[in-house]
Write a protein that holds these residues in place. Structure first.
Motif, mmCIF file in Angstrom:
data_model
loop_
_atom_site.group_PDB
_atom_site.id
_atom_site.type_symbol
_atom_site.label_atom_id
_atom_site.label_comp_id
_atom_site.label_asym_id
_atom_site.label_seq_id
_atom_site.Cartn_x
_atom_site.Cartn_y
_atom_site.Cartn_z
ATOM 1 N N ASP A 73 0.817 -1.223 0.000
ATOM 2 C CA ASP A 73 0.000 0.000 0.000
ATOM 3 C C ASP A 73 0.849 1.269 0.000
ATOM 4 O OD1 ASP A 73 1.019 0.002 2.543
ATOM 5 O OD2 ASP A 73 -0.912 0.025 3.586
ATOM 6 N N GLY A 74 2.192 1.119 -0.067
ATOM 7 C CA GLY A 74 3.064 2.281 -0.140
ATOM 8 C C GLY A 74 3.585 2.776 1.191
ATOM 9 N N THR A 75 3.059 2.242 2.312
ATOM 10 C CA THR A 75 3.588 2.631 3.614
ATOM 11 C C THR A 75 4.991 2.045 3.792
ATOM 12 O OG1 THR A 75 2.530 0.718 4.665
ATOM 13 C CG2 THR A 75 1.312 2.799 4.664
ATOM 14 N N PHE A 76 5.799 2.730 4.589
ATOM 15 C CA PHE A 76 7.188 2.301 4.703
ATOM 16 C C PHE A 76 7.582 2.040 6.152
ATOM 17 C CE2 PHE A 76 7.592 6.898 5.332
ATOM 18 C CZ PHE A 76 8.564 6.996 6.325
ATOM 19 N N SER A 77 8.676 1.280 6.295
ATOM 20 C CA SER A 77 9.200 0.938 7.609
ATOM 21 C C SER A 77 10.715 1.044 7.615
ATOM 22 C CB SER A 77 8.818 -0.503 7.991
ATOM 23 O OG SER A 77 7.426 -0.714 7.949
ATOM 24 N N ILE A 78 11.253 1.370 8.780
ATOM 25 C CA ILE A 78 12.691 1.268 8.985
ATOM 26 C C ILE A 78 12.932 0.205 10.046
ATOM 27 C CG2 ILE A 78 13.175 3.643 8.306
ATOM 28 C CD1 ILE A 78 13.404 4.375 11.274
ATOM 29 N N VAL A 79 14.050 -0.475 9.959
ATOM 30 C CA VAL A 79 14.367 -1.593 10.839
ATOM 31 C C VAL A 79 15.371 -1.146 11.885
ATOM 32 C CG1 VAL A 79 15.499 -3.855 10.946
ATOM 33 C CG2 VAL A 79 13.863 -3.342 9.120
ATOM 34 N N ARG A 80 15.112 -1.482 13.141
ATOM 35 C CA ARG A 80 16.010 -1.124 14.223
ATOM 36 C C ARG A 80 16.418 -2.378 14.998
ATOM 37 N NH1 ARG A 80 18.535 1.969 13.106
ATOM 38 N NH2 ARG A 80 19.046 2.850 15.147
ATOM 39 N N ALA A 81 17.624 -2.347 15.546
ATOM 40 C CA ALA A 81 18.138 -3.478 16.316
ATOM 41 C C ALA A 81 17.998 -3.242 17.817
ATOM 42 C CB ALA A 81 19.602 -3.729 15.968
ATOM 43 N N ALA A 82 17.309 -2.173 18.186
ATOM 44 C CA ALA A 82 17.093 -1.842 19.600
ATOM 45 C C ALA A 82 15.726 -2.340 20.051
ATOM 46 C CB ALA A 82 17.185 -0.331 19.805
ATOM 47 N N GLY A 83 15.579 -2.500 21.345
ATOM 48 C CA GLY A 83 14.270 -2.807 21.891
ATOM 49 C C GLY A 83 13.396 -1.567 21.869
ATOM 50 N N ALA A 84 12.099 -1.773 21.849
ATOM 51 C CA ALA A 84 11.170 -0.650 21.788
ATOM 52 C C ALA A 84 11.029 0.026 23.146
ATOM 53 C CB ALA A 84 9.801 -1.132 21.315
ATOM 54 N N MET A 85 10.691 1.305 23.109
ATOM 55 C CA MET A 85 10.341 2.030 24.328
ATOM 56 C C MET A 85 8.971 1.538 24.811
ATOM 57 S SD MET A 85 11.364 5.896 23.105
ATOM 58 C CE MET A 85 10.874 6.629 24.693
ATOM 59 N N PRO A 86 8.643 1.769 26.093
ATOM 60 C CA PRO A 86 7.300 1.379 26.563
ATOM 61 C C PRO A 86 6.201 2.021 25.724
ATOM 62 C CG PRO A 86 8.710 1.888 28.423
ATOM 63 C CD PRO A 86 9.478 2.269 27.188
ATOM 64 N N PHE A 87 6.425 3.267 25.321
ATOM 65 C CA PHE A 87 5.480 3.973 24.470
ATOM 66 C C PHE A 87 6.270 4.837 23.484
ATOM 67 C CE2 PHE A 87 3.481 3.431 28.619
ATOM 68 C CZ PHE A 87 2.302 2.767 28.275
#
Length: 236
Positions: free
Chosen positions: A126-140
């Motif tokens: 659908d054209g939406t994009f993502s970037i990949v990270r090697a870190a854990g996510a923040m709580p929010f």
């Protein structure tokens, strides 16, 4: 968001054009002084990022640990064997959620107006994009560096497609989590401010020491202190 044309893949910049990368902007935003010290040093990705990146190519399809590990070793033969456990943890986390397979990967984006370029890790149908990270996510929410990345990519895409780009996803592979960030005016202001600082550095200007720089783990901490730099925590 408008779809990303396939002609945008693999753009070759014209000889003589000096496009700064979004990754450079992120490093300057973290600490312009450290970037100044290291600007002529090569930057290499970490083994953990290489693992997360390789996993990202398979999101939306079965994640076969042994096959992905073989790919990692093909890309980076000297990867620490102990990190196979990290790969297994990432796959277990990613398997807890549903993912859409990418229609395109590693798409180069460029803003000729602002002289910046970057790379989108994954683009959905659908054209939406993502970037990949090697870190854990923040709580929010998302990290400041990732908000800057999303804002930079959005700026490039808007110029390339002529359409408004509201935001993008950040995929925190170790936690198997995708977070959407809607670009805010403050993100664009921060992007332009950081770009101004980076251009000054490239012109030979020494940057001012930031008050909130992450000094604790920096190998230049003593050097900065001797030059009179101070952190915000030291002034309050």
């Amino acid at each position: 968001m408008a779809g990303i044309p396939r002609s945008c893949r693999g753009i070759i910049l014209a000889d003589g054009d000096r496009h700064v990368t979004i990754s450079e902007l992120v490093r300057v935003h973290a600490c312009p002084v450290r970037f100044y010290y290291e600007k002529n040093e090569p930057v290499t990705e970490s083994d953990r990022y290489a693992i997360c990146k390789q996993i990202s190519y398979h999101l939306g399809s079965p994640l076969v640990a042994d096959a992905i590990w073989d790919e990692v070793l093909t890309v980076r033969p000297k990867t620490d064997p102990a990190l196979k456990e990290f790969l297994d943890i990432c796959i277990a986390s990613c398997n807890k959620h549903e993912w859409h397979e990418a229609a395109q990967t590693d798409v180069t984006v460029v803003s000729k107006k602002h002289g910046i370029s970057g790379m989108i890790d994954r683009v959905a149908a659908d054209g939406t994009f993502s970037i990949v990270r090697a870190a854990g996510a923040m709580p929010f929410g998302t990290y400041a560096a990732d908000r800057l990345r999303i804002a930079g990519i959005a700026l490039c895409l808007e110029e390339m497609t002529g359409k408004e780009v509201e935001g993008g996803h950040v995929e925190y592979i170790p936690d198997g989590m995708s977070r959407y960030h809607a670009v805010q005016p403050r993100d664009r202001r921060q992007l332009l401010s950081t770009l101004h600082t980076l251009k000054g550095i490239n012109e030979g200007k020494a940057p001012a020491h930031p008050l909130n720089a992450p000094c604790n783990r920096c190998k230049y901490k003593v050097r900065c202190e001797e030059s009179g730099g101070h952190r915000l925590s030291e002034l309050l």
